[in-house]
Design a protein around this motif. Structure first.
Motif, short mmCIF file in Angstrom:
data_model
loop_
_atom_site.label_atom_id
_atom_site.label_comp_id
_atom_site.label_asym_id
_atom_site.label_seq_id
_atom_site.Cartn_x
_atom_site.Cartn_y
_atom_site.Cartn_z
N ILE A 40 10.39 3.56 0.56
CA ILE A 40 10.46 5.02 0.49
C ILE A 40 10.32 5.42 -0.97
CG2 ILE A 40 11.95 7.02 0.87
CD1 ILE A 40 11.13 5.88 3.49
N GLU A 41 9.31 6.26 -1.27
CA GLU A 41 9.13 6.73 -2.64
C GLU A 41 9.75 8.11 -2.80
OE1 GLU A 41 5.19 6.48 -4.21
OE2 GLU A 41 4.92 4.38 -3.64
N ILE A 42 10.65 8.21 -3.77
CA ILE A 42 11.28 9.51 -4.02
C ILE A 42 11.13 9.80 -5.51
CG2 ILE A 42 13.30 10.89 -3.35
CD1 ILE A 42 13.94 7.35 -3.27
N ILE A 81 11.36 4.75 -7.25
CA ILE A 81 11.44 6.03 -7.96
C ILE A 81 10.02 6.37 -8.43
CG2 ILE A 81 12.47 7.34 -9.84
CD1 ILE A 81 14.56 6.38 -7.93
N ASP A 82 9.51 7.45 -7.85
CA ASP A 82 8.14 7.87 -8.11
C ASP A 82 8.08 8.74 -9.37
OD1 ASP A 82 5.47 8.15 -7.61
OD2 ASP A 82 5.72 9.08 -5.64
N ASP A 83 6.90 8.84 -9.96
CA ASP A 83 6.68 9.73 -11.12
C ASP A 83 7.74 9.52 -12.19
OD1 ASP A 83 4.76 10.63 -9.43
OD2 ASP A 83 5.66 12.59 -9.07
N VAL A 115 6.00 5.15 1.75
CA VAL A 115 5.85 6.52 2.25
C VAL A 115 6.55 7.46 1.27
CG1 VAL A 115 6.57 8.11 4.09
CG2 VAL A 115 5.66 5.86 4.68
N ASN A 116 5.87 8.55 0.94
CA ASN A 116 6.47 9.53 0.03
C ASN A 116 7.39 10.48 0.79
OD1 ASN A 116 4.96 9.20 -2.71
ND2 ASN A 116 3.37 9.06 -1.12
N VAL A 117 8.56 10.72 0.22
CA VAL A 117 9.52 11.59 0.89
C VAL A 117 9.98 12.66 -0.10
CG1 VAL A 117 11.84 11.67 1.85
CG2 VAL A 117 10.28 9.85 2.54
N VAL A 121 0.86 -1.19 0.00
CA VAL A 121 0.00 0.00 0.00
C VAL A 121 0.89 1.23 0.00
CG1 VAL A 121 -1.99 -1.04 1.16
CG2 VAL A 121 -0.13 -0.02 2.52
N GLU A 122 0.35 2.30 -0.53
CA GLU A 122 1.06 3.57 -0.47
C GLU A 122 0.31 4.49 0.49
OE1 GLU A 122 1.33 5.71 -4.18
OE2 GLU A 122 2.50 7.34 -3.29
N ALA A 123 1.05 5.02 1.43
CA ALA A 123 0.42 5.95 2.38
C ALA A 123 0.39 7.34 1.75
CB ALA A 123 1.23 5.99 3.68
N ALA A 146 2.67 0.60 -12.57
CA ALA A 146 1.99 1.61 -13.40
C ALA A 146 1.03 2.38 -12.51
CB ALA A 146 1.25 0.93 -14.55
N GLU A 147 1.22 3.69 -12.47
CA GLU A 147 0.37 4.53 -11.62
C GLU A 147 -0.84 5.02 -12.40
OE1 GLU A 147 2.68 7.21 -8.50
OE2 GLU A 147 3.04 7.83 -10.56
N GLY A 148 -1.93 5.30 -11.71
CA GLY A 148 -3.07 5.99 -12.32
C GLY A 148 -3.86 5.15 -13.30
N ILE A 204 10.39 1.09 -9.81
CA ILE A 204 10.08 2.38 -10.45
C ILE A 204 8.57 2.44 -10.69
CG2 ILE A 204 12.29 3.00 -11.54
CD1 ILE A 204 11.50 1.59 -14.02
N LYS A 205 8.03 3.65 -10.57
CA LYS A 205 6.60 3.83 -10.78
C LYS A 205 6.41 4.73 -11.99
CE LYS A 205 3.98 4.09 -7.07
NZ LYS A 205 3.39 4.66 -5.83
N ILE A 206 5.83 4.15 -13.03
CA ILE A 206 5.66 4.94 -14.26
C ILE A 206 4.62 6.01 -14.00
CG2 ILE A 206 5.17 4.84 -16.73
CD1 ILE A 206 5.60 1.80 -16.56
CA CA Z 1 4.06 8.27 -4.48
#
Ligand code: CA
Ligand code: C2E
Ligand code: CA
Length: 660
Positions: A522-524, A552-554, A490-492, A432-434, A609-611, A573-575
């Motif tokens: 940790i998402e950066i 690696i976010d975004d 967790v997003n940082v 899960v992503e907080a 894959a996000e979104g 990695i998150k596309i």
């Molecule tokens: Ca994120």
């Protein structure tokens, strides 16, 4: 009175008080001395009569006239009384008020003293001793005696016999008193001189003490005032002092078109100097910067240190915007000159933000704030010098209030976490992503976009991240204890990642909750890493070595090279959502997603894959071999309690969302 200093006023008032005190004491002293003298003279007279004269008389003698031989004996006793007290005159009164005996033993000329009874005699006949000093008299006989002796002591002594009910008679004695008087005067004078001397010394001591104390207080308050308005490290005016100077500059007259300009300068990467070379070097660099700026600005303006590595230069009268920018460029150039801090050569780059009065700020606090906004734009865009532009400003009044509220919100638990599942192809919940939200008491649930950027600029982001991290780890621990080892992400943001203590705080949280580090991700974002790659690598390596997962976010929105990312200890990695959302109708986006999935695979990274919002996108992703996804199709971010069903019903990427 106003014209005099407090100390002068004290001197005068205390002197007056001391003088009044002195006069009162002198009077008291004089009265006491003369009373004492009178008393002892009276005592002597009483003693003389009772010892030397009274034994010569019997009560019977006092009742009748004196026989001649008794009178002769009295004469002898009276004139021979030199050993005790010299007697100038003696009268012996009978009880009935008649004179029994009278003698002026040392007077040669004949006198006829009064034989009229007086008030004092009446008192003495009552049994009281009466004494009085006389230095002048209307009675001729007394006047003659006074002429001879100067001053006389007149004493009435009752003649008492044992067994008699009252005085049988009274001695009225006149004793020479001038010498006593003189010695009283001398004694009094001496005592008063001593007293006066003592009081003068006392007053001088008091004055000295008060003067010293008052000087100390004055120095102290001057020092305090200096400290309140100056920076301790550089001695430059501080923010408060600068504010005062800005207000003064704003109030000052200028030619039309001219401006007061505030230039805010912030050293780039000062933190690196502090961290790698130590605080001593950091301080030295700040001092050197202060010295250079001061030398460069000279009398043209006011240089102040606003804290940390931030300096302000106020130029009270600048003819144009172009001139202001040139001045700011010149400051930067002066600071860019290579310098050595304790033998270490450094080149200092700075970012400058400008605000101008009257064009874009009406008062000191607006000027400071606007220059700050401009400076941050300069930092972010690497433009060196930026003049304030309203469009850049997120410091609108309600934003500022929100920020003030945010500090309270972080402490009082108004931040809540929603969790969004990361779903695997096999339908399993992969993690899960907080995502933080602010349960605002008036404005309701606020999305992170409303407050995260401001929190990042102000530094509140550290406290915010700490709260999010603690909550997320605590929640993950609950799931873990319930038997599902669900990783939580967790997003940082940049500032937090580059914060020296961050890795330690992460490890501490995990330790507190006794959570396996591998269950924390940790998402950066790419941009976060690229802002300061070396430093990011150091922090990320530490976390990765401890077992924390990194994502690696975004991905795809930044400019990081994949070659570079490969050197980082990244697991996932998150596309970015923008590519995923467009992939079904835009070929370039589809290609990007495709190649990212392939590349991630080849590098051994998990690819998310996000979104993902619809089934077409989901199908396309499955077709490309993407194994993990996140999106509204599966679940929106929801409170932890709403995820319960996810832990019970196995899911597939089919999109059949569990309810409840
Ligand atoms: Ca994120
Ligand atoms: P993010 O890390 O990219 O988070 C994903 C964002 O996309 C979330 O927005 C989420 O609600 C949204 N999203 C998820 N699936 C879909 C979808 O299918 N369609 C659409 N249109 N959107 C979807 P949210 O929660 O508003 O968060 C926005 C950003 O705020 C996050 O972007 C993240 O960068 C930041 N953020 C959130 N929580 C934190 C936090 O605790 N700390 C920090 N530093 N940043 C946070
Ligand atoms: Ca994202």
């Amino acid at each position: 009175m106003r014209r005099f200093s407090l100390l002068q006023r004290f001197a005068v008032v205390s002197l007056l008080l001391v003088v009044v005190l002195g006069v009162l004491m002198a009077q008291l002293l004089a009265t006491m001395v003369s009373k004492r003298a009178l008393q002892s003279a009276t005592d002597a007279a009483v003693l003389t009569t009772t010892v030397a004269i009274q034994p010569l008389l019997t009560p019977a003698d006092l009742a009748n006239t004196l026989p001649a031989e008794k009178a002769a004996a009295l004469d002898r006793a009276v004139s021979g009384s030199r050993g005790g007290t010299e007697i100038a005159r003696i009268k012996i009164w009978r009880h009935d008020g008649g004179v029994l005996y009278l003698a002026d033993p040392h007077t040669t000329s004949p006198v006829h003293p009064s034989t009229v009874p007086s008030d004092e005699l009446a008192e003495a006949l009552e049994g009281n001793i009466e004494a009085e000093v006389i230095s002048s008299s209307d009675e001729p006989d007394n006047a003659a005696l006074l002429a001879r002796y100067g001053t006389l002591l007149e004493v009435y002594v009752p003649i008492l016999y044992d067994g008699e009910p009252g005085p049988a008679g009274v001695f009225e004695l006149y004793l020479p008193y001038q010498s006593v008087r003189d010695s009283i005067r001398a004694d009094t004078l001496q005592a008063i001189s001593l007293l006066a001397g003592g009081l003068v010394v006392l007053w001088l001591g008091l004055f000295r003490t008060v003067a010293t104390a008052s000087r100390r207080l004055r120095d102290e308050s001057r020092r305090n005032e200096y400290q309140a308005l100056h920076d301790a490290l550089t001695g430059l005016p501080n923010r408060t002092a600068l504010q005062v100077r800005i207000d003064a500059a704003i109030g000052q007259h200028r030619a039309p078109g001219h401006s007061a300009v505030l230039v805010l300068l912030d050293l780039d990467r000062f933190r690196d100097v502090n961290d790698t070379l130590g605080h001593g070097h950091g301080d030295a660099l700040i001092r050197e910067t202060a010295a250079r700026l001061t030398a460069h600005v000279g009398d043209e303006g006011v240089v102040a240190r606003l804290g940390g590595d931030e300096f302000g230069v106020l130029l009270p009268d600048v003819s144009s915007r172009a001139e202001a920018v040139l001045a700011a460029e010149a400051f930067r150039a002066a600071l860019r000159e290579p310098l050595e801090v304790d033998g270490v050569p450094l080149v200092v780059e700075t970012s400058a933000g400008l605000s101008m009065h009257p064009a874009d700020a009406a008062d000191a606090s607006a000027m400071l704030q606007h220059a700050d906004v401009a400076m941050y734009v300069a930092k972010r865009t690497h433009r060196g010098v930026v003049v304030y532009d309203r469009a850049d400003d997120e410091h609108s009044p309600e934003r500022l209030r929100l920020l003030a509220d945010l500090a309270v919100a972080i402490e009082s638990g108004q931040l809540v976490l929603h969790y969004q599942p990361k779903v695997g192809v096999d339908g399993s919940l992969q993690g899960v992503e907080a995502l933080v939200r602010w349960q605002h008491p008036e404005r309701g649930l606020l999305p992170p976009a409303e407050f995260i950027p401001a929190a990042e600029r102000t530094g509140l982001i550290h406290a915010l991240t700490d709260v999010v991290l603690a909550d997320a780890v605590a929640q993950a621990k609950l799931w873990y204890d319930a038997g599902t080892a669900t990783p939580v992400a967790v997003n940082v943001s940049t500032r937090t990642l580059l914060d020296v203590g961050f890795a330690d705080r992460v490890m501490a949280q995990l330790a507190v909750h006794r959570m396996p580090p591998s269950l924390l991700c940790i998402e950066i974002t790419e941009t976060t890493i690229m802002e300061d790659p070396d430093r990011a690598r150091a922090v990320l390596t530490r976390l990765a070595e401890a077992g924390v997962r990194l994502s690696i976010d975004d991905f795809g929105t930044g400019y990081s090279s994949l070659a570079y990312l490969k050197t980082l200890p990244v697991h996932e990695i998150k596309i970015d959502r923008s590519f995923v959302a467009a992939m079904t109708h835009s070929e370039p986006d589809r290609v990007i997603v495709d190649s990212t999935v392939a590349l991630g695979r080849r590098l051994g990274l998990a690819v998310v894959a996000e979104g993902v919002e619809d089934e077409a996108t989901r199908d396309a992703l499955v077709g490309l071999g993407c194994e993990l996804a996140q999106g509204f199709l599966f679940s929106r971010p929801v409170p932890a309690a709403d995820l319960r069903a996810w832990f019970q019903v196995p899911q597939t990427m089919s999109g059949a969302r569990p309810t409840g």
